[in-house]
Motif scaffolding. Sequence first.
Motif, PDB file in Angstrom:
ATOM      1  N   ARG A  12      -4.924  13.883  14.648  1.00 33.92           N
ATOM      2  CA  ARG A  12      -5.943  14.820  15.123  1.00 33.92           C
ATOM      3  C   ARG A  12      -5.328  16.209  15.261  1.00 33.92           C
ATOM      4  O   ARG A  12      -4.129  16.396  15.109  1.00 33.92           O
ATOM      5  N   TYR A  13      -6.175  17.170  15.567  1.00 35.86           N
ATOM      6  CA  TYR A  13      -5.721  18.545  15.776  1.00 35.86           C
ATOM      7  C   TYR A  13      -6.021  18.977  17.202  1.00 35.86           C
ATOM      8  O   TYR A  13      -7.022  18.555  17.786  1.00 35.86           O
ATOM      9  N   LEU A  14      -5.156  19.812  17.718  1.00 33.14           N
ATOM     10  CA  LEU A  14      -5.359  20.411  19.032  1.00 33.14           C
ATOM     11  C   LEU A  14      -5.743  21.869  18.838  1.00 33.14           C
ATOM     12  O   LEU A  14      -5.156  22.567  18.006  1.00 33.14           O
ATOM     13  N   TYR A  15      -6.709  22.328  19.593  1.00 35.25           N
ATOM     14  CA  TYR A  15      -7.222  23.690  19.492  1.00 35.25           C
ATOM     15  C   TYR A  15      -6.983  24.414  20.809  1.00 35.25           C
ATOM     16  O   TYR A  15      -7.166  23.835  21.887  1.00 35.25           O
ATOM     17  N   SER A  16      -6.596  25.675  20.712  1.00 30.38           N
ATOM     18  CA  SER A  16      -6.385  26.483  21.913  1.00 30.38           C
ATOM     19  C   SER A  16      -6.811  27.922  21.621  1.00 30.38           C
ATOM     20  O   SER A  16      -6.716  28.392  20.483  1.00 30.38           O
ATOM     21  N   PRO A  17      -7.282  28.630  22.646  1.00 30.43           N
ATOM     22  CA  PRO A  17      -7.736  30.013  22.432  1.00 30.43           C
ATOM     23  C   PRO A  17      -6.567  30.944  22.137  1.00 30.43           C
ATOM     24  O   PRO A  17      -5.499  30.817  22.728  1.00 30.43           O
ATOM     25  N   LYS A  18      -6.784  31.879  21.219  1.00 29.58           N
ATOM     26  CA  LYS A  18      -5.789  32.917  20.921  1.00 29.58           C
ATOM     27  C   LYS A  18      -6.163  34.242  21.554  1.00 29.58           C
ATOM     28  O   LYS A  18      -5.352  35.147  21.608  1.00 29.58           O
ATOM     29  N   ILE A  19      -7.401  34.346  21.993  1.00 31.35           N
ATOM     30  CA  ILE A  19      -7.854  35.573  22.646  1.00 31.35           C
ATOM     31  C   ILE A  19      -8.351  35.241  24.048  1.00 31.35           C
ATOM     32  O   ILE A  19      -8.923  34.180  24.280  1.00 31.35           O
TER      33      ILE A  19
ATOM     34  N   GLY B 211      -8.319  24.809  28.386  1.00 31.87           N
ATOM     35  CA  GLY B 211      -7.057  24.973  27.651  1.00 31.87           C
ATOM     36  C   GLY B 211      -7.091  24.291  26.303  1.00 31.87           C
ATOM     37  O   GLY B 211      -8.080  24.346  25.599  1.00 31.87           O
ATOM     38  N   THR B 212      -6.021  23.638  25.946  1.00 31.33           N
ATOM     39  CA  THR B 212      -5.891  22.980  24.648  1.00 31.33           C
ATOM     40  C   THR B 212      -6.688  21.678  24.629  1.00 31.33           C
ATOM     41  O   THR B 212      -6.534  20.841  25.508  1.00 31.33           O
ATOM     42  N   LEU B 213      -7.532  21.535  23.602  1.00 29.06           N
ATOM     43  CA  LEU B 213      -8.406  20.360  23.482  1.00 29.06           C
ATOM     44  C   LEU B 213      -8.471  19.877  22.047  1.00 29.06           C
ATOM     45  O   LEU B 213      -8.260  20.655  21.113  1.00 29.06           O
ATOM     46  N   THR B 214      -8.838  18.623  21.873  1.00 30.97           N
ATOM     47  CA  THR B 214      -9.168  18.091  20.558  1.00 30.97           C
ATOM     48  C   THR B 214     -10.629  18.416  20.276  1.00 30.97           C
ATOM     49  O   THR B 214     -11.384  18.789  21.184  1.00 30.97           O
ATOM     50  N   ALA B 215     -11.045  18.237  19.033  1.00 30.53           N
ATOM     51  CA  ALA B 215     -12.457  18.452  18.679  1.00 30.53           C
ATOM     52  C   ALA B 215     -13.352  17.511  19.482  1.00 30.53           C
ATOM     53  O   ALA B 215     -14.426  17.915  19.950  1.00 30.53           O
ATOM     54  N   ALA B 216     -12.918  16.282  19.668  1.00 22.90           N
ATOM     55  CA  ALA B 216     -13.712  15.318  20.436  1.00 22.90           C
ATOM     56  C   ALA B 216     -13.861  15.753  21.888  1.00 22.90           C
ATOM     57  O   ALA B 216     -14.935  15.602  22.486  1.00 22.90           O
ATOM     58  N   GLU B 217     -12.807  16.323  22.455  1.00 23.55           N
ATOM     59  CA  GLU B 217     -12.882  16.797  23.834  1.00 23.55           C
ATOM     60  C   GLU B 217     -13.789  18.013  23.955  1.00 23.55           C
ATOM     61  O   GLU B 217     -14.528  18.151  24.933  1.00 23.55           O
ATOM     62  N   VAL B 218     -13.756  18.891  22.961  1.00 18.81           N
ATOM     63  CA  VAL B 218     -14.689  20.016  22.954  1.00 18.81           C
ATOM     64  C   VAL B 218     -16.116  19.476  22.879  1.00 18.81           C
ATOM     65  O   VAL B 218     -17.005  19.931  23.598  1.00 18.81           O
ATOM     66  N   CYS B 219     -16.323  18.491  22.026  1.00 19.46           N
ATOM     67  CA  CYS B 219     -17.654  17.883  21.895  1.00 19.46           C
ATOM     68  C   CYS B 219     -18.096  17.267  23.226  1.00 19.46           C
ATOM     69  O   CYS B 219     -19.243  17.425  23.629  1.00 19.46           O
ATOM     70  N   ASP B 220     -17.183  16.575  23.900  1.00 20.97           N
ATOM     71  CA  ASP B 220     -17.519  15.999  25.209  1.00 20.97           C
ATOM     72  C   ASP B 220     -18.008  17.078  26.172  1.00 20.97           C
ATOM     73  O   ASP B 220     -18.882  16.832  26.994  1.00 20.97           O
ATOM     74  N   ALA B 221     -17.453  18.269  26.045  1.00 21.15           N
ATOM     75  CA  ALA B 221     -17.802  19.358  26.952  1.00 21.15           C
ATOM     76  C   ALA B 221     -19.119  20.040  26.597  1.00 21.15           C
ATOM     77  O   ALA B 221     -19.804  20.553  27.487  1.00 21.15           O
ATOM     78  N   VAL B 222     -19.482  20.070  25.306  1.00 20.06           N
ATOM     79  CA  VAL B 222     -20.635  20.889  24.913  1.00 20.06           C
ATOM     80  C   VAL B 222     -21.737  20.172  24.135  1.00 20.06           C
ATOM     81  O   VAL B 222     -22.857  20.667  24.088  1.00 20.06           O
ATOM     82  N   CYS B 223     -21.442  19.074  23.514  1.00 16.16           N
ATOM     83  CA  CYS B 223     -22.412  18.467  22.583  1.00 16.16           C
ATOM     84  C   CYS B 223     -23.725  18.052  23.236  1.00 16.16           C
ATOM     85  O   CYS B 223     -24.789  18.300  22.679  1.00 16.16           O
ATOM     86  N   GLU B 224     -23.649  17.457  24.398  1.00 20.04           N
ATOM     87  CA  GLU B 224     -24.878  16.973  25.024  1.00 20.04           C
ATOM     88  C   GLU B 224     -25.799  18.112  25.434  1.00 20.04           C
ATOM     89  O   GLU B 224     -26.998  18.074  25.161  1.00 20.04           O
ATOM     90  N   THR B 225     -25.239  19.156  26.045  1.00 19.93           N
ATOM     91  CA  THR B 225     -26.080  20.249  26.523  1.00 19.93           C
ATOM     92  C   THR B 225     -26.625  21.102  25.386  1.00 19.93           C
ATOM     93  O   THR B 225     -27.680  21.717  25.530  1.00 19.93           O
ATOM     94  N   ARG B 226     -25.930  21.149  24.247  1.00 25.09           N
ATOM     95  CA  ARG B 226     -26.374  21.971  23.118  1.00 25.09           C
ATOM     96  C   ARG B 226     -27.011  21.157  22.000  1.00 25.09           C
ATOM     97  O   ARG B 226     -27.410  21.705  20.990  1.00 25.09           O
TER      98      ARG B 226
END
Length: 110
Positions: A51-58, A8-23
């Motif tokens: 900070r900014y919150l990001y959420s999918p529009k599609i 759902g809605t995440l900050t950039a840091a939370e997105v990074c927590d989810a993907v940065c290590e594996t990528r």
Amino acid sequence: MEALWTRGTLTAAEVCDAVCETRDWSLATVKTLLSRLVQKGAIATRPDGRRYLYSPKIARADYVGGESRRLVDRLFGGRPASLFAHLAEAEALSEDDLEEIEALLKEMRK
């Protein structure tokens, strides 16, 4: 996008927590990608303090459907059968994959 669709809605840091290590990405890379996705209209952003919150529009299904069609159009002349032929010739389909495809085709013909 997968992180946003899943969580759902995440900050950039939370997105990074989810993907940065594996990528092997940095927070700066994630912020750049998020900015591009905002510009393309794929995600929405809103301020939350500093900070900014990001959420999918599609929806994921809509995105996958469109990208699948573009892939088939671009690489296989708009012919899905050519995609399957290529995968079969490259031995990229397992016996389980073939059985699943056959079952899907039978279901679609009903």
